[in-house]
Design a protein around this motif. Sequence first.
Motif, PDB file in Angstrom:
ATOM      1  N   UNK A  82       0.897  -1.224   0.114  1.00  0.00           N
ATOM      2  CA  UNK A  82      -0.089   0.048  -0.040  1.00  0.00           C
ATOM      3  C   UNK A  82       1.034   1.360  -0.049  1.00  0.00           C
ATOM      4  N   UNK A  83       0.947   1.987  -1.053  1.00  0.00           N
ATOM      5  CA  UNK A  83       1.762   3.144  -0.952  1.00  0.00           C
ATOM      6  C   UNK A  83       1.358   4.311  -0.429  1.00  0.00           C
ATOM      7  N   UNK A  84      -0.008   4.380   0.130  1.00  0.00           N
ATOM      8  CA  UNK A  84      -0.373   5.391   1.013  1.00  0.00           C
ATOM      9  C   UNK A  84      -0.695   4.893   2.310  1.00  0.00           C
ATOM     10  N   UNK A  85       0.083   4.111   2.676  1.00  0.00           N
ATOM     11  CA  UNK A  85      -0.200   3.402   4.213  1.00  0.00           C
ATOM     12  C   UNK A  85      -0.286   4.255   5.127  1.00  0.00           C
ATOM     13  N   UNK A  86       0.847   5.203   4.934  1.00  0.00           N
ATOM     14  CA  UNK A  86       0.946   6.130   6.270  1.00  0.00           C
ATOM     15  C   UNK A  86       1.707   7.689   5.905  1.00  0.00           C
ATOM     16  N   UNK A  87       2.123   8.534   6.463  1.00  0.00           N
ATOM     17  CA  UNK A  87       2.880   9.750   6.162  1.00  0.00           C
ATOM     18  C   UNK A  87       4.093   9.495   5.616  1.00  0.00           C
ATOM     19  N   UNK A  88       4.832   8.171   6.099  1.00  0.00           N
ATOM     20  CA  UNK A  88       6.210   7.931   5.501  1.00  0.00           C
ATOM     21  C   UNK A  88       6.286   7.477   4.093  1.00  0.00           C
ATOM     22  N   UNK A  89       5.028   6.857   3.786  1.00  0.00           N
ATOM     23  CA  UNK A  89       4.927   6.146   2.569  1.00  0.00           C
ATOM     24  C   UNK A  89       5.254   7.078   1.189  1.00  0.00           C
ATOM     25  N   UNK A  90       5.037   8.477   1.236  1.00  0.00           N
ATOM     26  CA  UNK A  90       5.046   9.634   0.449  1.00  0.00           C
ATOM     27  C   UNK A  90       6.479   9.570   0.024  1.00  0.00           C
ATOM     28  N   UNK A  91       7.603   9.341   0.784  1.00  0.00           N
ATOM     29  CA  UNK A  91       8.946   9.295   0.696  1.00  0.00           C
ATOM     30  C   UNK A  91       9.814   7.883   0.615  1.00  0.00           C
ATOM     31  N   UNK A  92       9.023   7.121   0.460  1.00  0.00           N
ATOM     32  CA  UNK A  92       9.630   5.736   0.196  1.00  0.00           C
ATOM     33  C   UNK A  92       9.908   5.664  -1.498  1.00  0.00           C
ATOM     34  N   UNK A  93      11.305   5.280  -1.777  1.00  0.00           N
ATOM     35  CA  UNK A  93      11.774   5.544  -3.077  1.00  0.00           C
ATOM     36  C   UNK A  93      10.885   4.645  -4.048  1.00  0.00           C
ATOM     37  N   UNK A 144      -7.868   0.439  -7.351  1.00  0.00           N
ATOM     38  CA  UNK A 144      -6.474   0.045  -7.112  1.00  0.00           C
ATOM     39  C   UNK A 144      -6.591  -1.415  -6.211  1.00  0.00           C
ATOM     40  N   UNK A 145      -5.966  -2.224  -6.909  1.00  0.00           N
ATOM     41  CA  UNK A 145      -6.230  -3.507  -6.015  1.00  0.00           C
ATOM     42  C   UNK A 145      -4.695  -3.871  -5.534  1.00  0.00           C
ATOM     43  N   UNK A 146      -4.941  -3.532  -4.080  1.00  0.00           N
ATOM     44  CA  UNK A 146      -3.531  -3.455  -3.142  1.00  0.00           C
ATOM     45  C   UNK A 146      -3.527  -4.785  -2.629  1.00  0.00           C
ATOM     46  N   UNK A 147      -2.694  -5.855  -3.111  1.00  0.00           N
ATOM     47  CA  UNK A 147      -2.561  -7.168  -2.607  1.00  0.00           C
ATOM     48  C   UNK A 147      -1.752  -7.193  -1.366  1.00  0.00           C
ATOM     49  N   UNK A 148      -0.494  -6.721  -1.181  1.00  0.00           N
ATOM     50  CA  UNK A 148       0.509  -6.838  -0.349  1.00  0.00           C
ATOM     51  C   UNK A 148       1.527  -7.536  -1.300  1.00  0.00           C
ATOM     52  N   UNK A 170     -13.752   3.465  -7.846  1.00  0.00           N
ATOM     53  CA  UNK A 170     -12.929   4.417  -7.372  1.00  0.00           C
ATOM     54  C   UNK A 170     -12.519   4.352  -5.916  1.00  0.00           C
ATOM     55  N   UNK A 171     -11.751   3.190  -5.654  1.00  0.00           N
ATOM     56  CA  UNK A 171     -11.160   3.036  -4.297  1.00  0.00           C
ATOM     57  C   UNK A 171     -10.196   2.098  -4.280  1.00  0.00           C
ATOM     58  N   UNK A 172      -9.315   2.061  -3.166  1.00  0.00           N
ATOM     59  CA  UNK A 172      -8.424   1.023  -3.006  1.00  0.00           C
ATOM     60  C   UNK A 172      -9.107   0.076  -2.373  1.00  0.00           C
ATOM     61  N   UNK A 173      -8.538  -1.287  -2.939  1.00  0.00           N
ATOM     62  CA  UNK A 173      -9.063  -2.378  -2.503  1.00  0.00           C
ATOM     63  C   UNK A 173      -8.218  -3.066  -1.667  1.00  0.00           C
ATOM     64  N   UNK A 174      -7.951  -3.304  -0.116  1.00  0.00           N
ATOM     65  CA  UNK A 174      -6.919  -3.990   0.288  1.00  0.00           C
ATOM     66  C   UNK A 174      -7.026  -5.344   0.639  1.00  0.00           C
ATOM     67  N   UNK A 175      -6.375  -6.202  -0.165  1.00  0.00           N
ATOM     68  CA  UNK A 175      -6.843  -7.633   0.031  1.00  0.00           C
ATOM     69  C   UNK A 175      -5.578  -8.456   0.036  1.00  0.00           C
ATOM     70  N   UNK A 176      -5.894  -9.561   0.679  1.00  0.00           N
ATOM     71  CA  UNK A 176      -4.751 -10.539   0.934  1.00  0.00           C
ATOM     72  C   UNK A 176      -5.197 -12.055   0.880  1.00  0.00           C
TER      73      UNK A 176
END
Length: 324
Positions: free
Chosen positions: A119-130, A153-157, A217-223
């Motif tokens: 998840x590239x928008x998990x938390x504040x630090x995510x914006x800076x991860x290369x 957005x299919x966010x699978x981990x 229009x959403x991120x689906x966090x699945x696993x």
Amino acid sequence: MTTELKSVLVFGATGVIGQYVIRALIEESSRFDRLAIFTSPSTLQKKVEEIQWLREKGVEVIGGDLTNEEHVLRAYAGFDTVISCVGRNMIKAQIDLLRWAEESSPNITRFFPSEYGTDIEYGPQSAFEKPHQGKLQVREFIRTSIRRTEFTYLVTGPYIDLYIGKLSQNPHAGSFDVVEKKATLLGSGDEQVSFTTMKDVGKLLVAALRNPTVSRNRALRVCSFTTTPHEILAEYERQTDSKWSVEYTSLADLKTLENIAWEAGDPMASIFTLRRIWTEGGTLYESNDNQDINMQSSDLDTLADAIGRAVALNGQEGFQSGDV
């Protein structure tokens, strides 16, 4: 307004994750009016048998350059859904794919960008991860420039298939060697990570297509499941009937190796960063969205399933340069 998604065009269908996505779509092909892939002329030449297999399964094959607007717009004709499975090196090319859909192809109603991972928008630090920067640019373009075209957005981990492989290039980034019966575990070995098998990525994407309103229009966090390095090791030992030798890379050491890799321009740098994020808990959410798209645990792979396939491969290298 969301409508039933019936005609699907896939970019990157012969790549690492795309091959699993297209196979899942083929298994559900009776629900689609059209199913096609867009691929480069070089892929048509290099992967003749795979392309022929797809054609035999009823998949249309469209050749072209995904950076060429004319080629892409011609391919878009007659489809309502675009699924992108492009690799990390082509992530930002999706901005043009989205722009052309939005501005010139009103028939395209839904776009699935290539997310499938952390998840590239998990938390504040995510914006800076290369490793996140390309995908973040795509999301920002969607936020600021896309008004008509829907997205998911299919966010699978991380893909468990790759995490549980042998990483001989640098086992300190985490490695499981089936032949030598030895493992390098990250962190303390007890940190939880939510994983998805690559096979399940395809299943989950099809489930999102079957539920177009809830996935709009959403991120689906699945696993597939959540586990720890120690539990992975225990399952390997059970299935190989062997006691493995074990080393650890602490979180502090992982961060040091990550910094060294980036400074040296090492292709492994992204892998160190992503695996550090996972070890820090960056795949754990208050809840996941499996049930929103009607996917139950019984529909998905288990840790035992994933380890069983890895044992059968008997020592195949874990994926490296494009680990997600």
